[in-house]
Design a protein around this motif. Structure first.
Motif, PDB file in Angstrom:
ATOM      1  N   ASN A  95      22.334  27.144  12.281  1.00 31.46           N
ATOM      2  CA  ASN A  95      22.255  25.442  12.566  1.00 31.46           C
ATOM      3  C   ASN A  95      21.932  25.140  14.045  1.00 31.46           C
ATOM      4  N   PHE A  96      21.410  23.968  14.073  1.00 30.42           N
ATOM      5  CA  PHE A  96      20.705  23.613  15.315  1.00 30.42           C
ATOM      6  C   PHE A  96      21.248  22.141  15.626  1.00 30.42           C
ATOM      7  N   THR A  97      21.341  21.912  16.767  1.00 32.13           N
ATOM      8  CA  THR A  97      21.456  20.717  17.340  1.00 32.13           C
ATOM      9  C   THR A  97      20.089  20.159  17.856  1.00 32.13           C
ATOM     10  N   LEU A  98      19.602  19.191  17.282  1.00 28.93           N
ATOM     11  CA  LEU A  98      18.281  18.468  17.442  1.00 28.93           C
ATOM     12  C   LEU A  98      18.505  17.251  18.477  1.00 28.93           C
ATOM     13  N   ARG A  99      17.428  17.303  19.518  1.00 31.07           N
ATOM     14  CA  ARG A  99      17.770  15.906  20.368  1.00 31.07           C
ATOM     15  C   ARG A  99      16.027  15.632  20.393  1.00 31.07           C
ATOM     16  N   VAL A 100      15.919  14.415  19.356  1.00 35.66           N
ATOM     17  CA  VAL A 100      14.606  13.860  18.866  1.00 35.66           C
ATOM     18  C   VAL A 100      14.428  12.594  19.344  1.00 35.66           C
ATOM     19  N   TRP A 101      13.146  12.768  19.799  1.00 39.66           N
ATOM     20  CA  TRP A 101      12.615  11.285  20.449  1.00 39.66           C
ATOM     21  C   TRP A 101      12.571  10.408  19.173  1.00 39.66           C
ATOM     22  N   ARG A 102      12.996   9.128  19.334  1.00 43.80           N
ATOM     23  CA  ARG A 102      13.072   7.995  18.341  1.00 43.80           C
ATOM     24  C   ARG A 102      12.419   6.986  19.125  1.00 43.80           C
ATOM     25  N   GLN A 103      11.250   6.252  18.620  1.00 39.69           N
ATOM     26  CA  GLN A 103      10.762   5.094  19.247  1.00 39.69           C
ATOM     27  C   GLN A 103      10.281   4.258  18.060  1.00 39.69           C
ATOM     28  N   PRO A 157       5.316   1.189  19.305  1.00 41.51           N
ATOM     29  CA  PRO A 157       4.512   1.222  20.736  1.00 41.51           C
ATOM     30  C   PRO A 157       4.969   0.526  21.748  1.00 41.51           C
ATOM     31  N   GLU A 158       5.751  -0.590  21.502  1.00 42.25           N
ATOM     32  CA  GLU A 158       6.015  -1.767  22.470  1.00 42.25           C
ATOM     33  C   GLU A 158       7.245  -1.268  23.000  1.00 42.25           C
ATOM     34  N   GLU A 159       8.028  -0.713  22.140  1.00 33.51           N
ATOM     35  CA  GLU A 159       9.508  -0.606  22.501  1.00 33.51           C
ATOM     36  C   GLU A 159       9.845   0.831  23.295  1.00 33.51           C
ATOM     37  N   GLU A 160      10.884   0.873  23.966  1.00 35.54           N
ATOM     38  CA  GLU A 160      11.195   1.992  24.647  1.00 35.54           C
ATOM     39  C   GLU A 160      11.860   3.235  23.838  1.00 35.54           C
ATOM     40  N   GLY A 161      11.500   4.331  24.126  1.00 34.03           N
ATOM     41  CA  GLY A 161      12.112   5.376  23.322  1.00 34.03           C
ATOM     42  C   GLY A 161      13.477   5.749  23.667  1.00 34.03           C
ATOM     43  N   ARG A 162      14.099   6.713  22.949  1.00 37.65           N
ATOM     44  CA  ARG A 162      15.354   7.426  23.344  1.00 37.65           C
ATOM     45  C   ARG A 162      15.465   8.833  22.602  1.00 37.65           C
ATOM     46  N   LEU A 163      16.277   9.656  23.136  1.00 35.75           N
ATOM     47  CA  LEU A 163      16.433  10.744  22.563  1.00 35.75           C
ATOM     48  C   LEU A 163      17.794  10.687  21.715  1.00 35.75           C
ATOM     49  N   LYS A 191       5.206   5.940  16.278  1.00 36.23           N
ATOM     50  CA  LYS A 191       6.638   5.671  16.112  1.00 36.23           C
ATOM     51  C   LYS A 191       7.364   6.984  16.191  1.00 36.23           C
ATOM     52  N   ASP A 192       8.261   7.248  16.595  1.00 36.10           N
ATOM     53  CA  ASP A 192       8.955   8.428  16.819  1.00 36.10           C
ATOM     54  C   ASP A 192       8.229   9.569  17.179  1.00 36.10           C
ATOM     55  N   LEU A 193       7.826  10.558  16.476  1.00 32.44           N
ATOM     56  CA  LEU A 193       6.866  11.841  16.867  1.00 32.44           C
ATOM     57  C   LEU A 193       5.546  11.640  16.540  1.00 32.44           C
ATOM     58  N   ALA A 194       5.111  10.501  15.850  1.00 32.74           N
ATOM     59  CA  ALA A 194       3.826  10.239  15.475  1.00 32.74           C
ATOM     60  C   ALA A 194       3.036   9.405  16.611  1.00 32.74           C
TER      61      ALA A 194
END
Length: 135
Positions: free
Chosen positions: A2-10, A13-19, A111-114
């Motif tokens: 089991n893992f807790t993931l902190r993933v970058w979501r955006q 390209p114009e929007e600010e991202g967040r974990l 977008k996100d990780l791409a």
């Protein structure tokens, strides 16, 4: 495992991202990192949530499209491997894992990780290449 993931979501390209935080549960230690993300995405879709966008063209360690930063290291822990060659046995059960896009001015986040790999693609199209041991 089991893992807790902190993933970058955006969102764009114009929007600010967040974990954002996600739980990855009952993951086989033999699963690849990208397979683990597939499992998380299947669960997100089952809950009616938007899946995490990430590159995963070949899953053979040669295309480089899965390049991301895992726990602050390009492609994650391990030497000379790509993210698709990274297996969950490389992490401790219960560990928090940070997953972010490869950030470089030449590769803006789509977008996100791409990321936009057009600069890299232009090098390949012009006949440029790199030589790496892909295992």
């Amino acid at each position: 495992m089991n893992f807790t993931l902190r993933v970058w979501r955006q969102d764009s390209p114009e929007e600010e991202g967040r974990l954002e935080t996600y739980e990855a549960t009952n993951i086989s230690s033999e699963a690849s990192f990208l397979e683990m993300l597939d499992i998380v995405n299947n669960n997100l879709e089952a809950e009616g949530q938007e899946p995490i966008v990430f590159e995963h063209d070949c899953r053979e360690g040669i295309c480089g499209s899965c390049g991301m930063v895992v726990n602050g290291r390009p492609h994650g822990p391990g030497e000379g491997i790509t993210t698709c060659q990274l297996y969950m046995r490389s992490f401790r059960d219960g560990q928090t894992i940070y997953v972010e896009p490869w950030r470089a001015k030449a590769f803006p986040v789509i977008k996100d990780l791409a990321v936009d790999r057009a600069a890299f693609d232009r090098i390949i199209e012009s006949g440029g290449y790199i030589s790496v041991n892909t295992g």
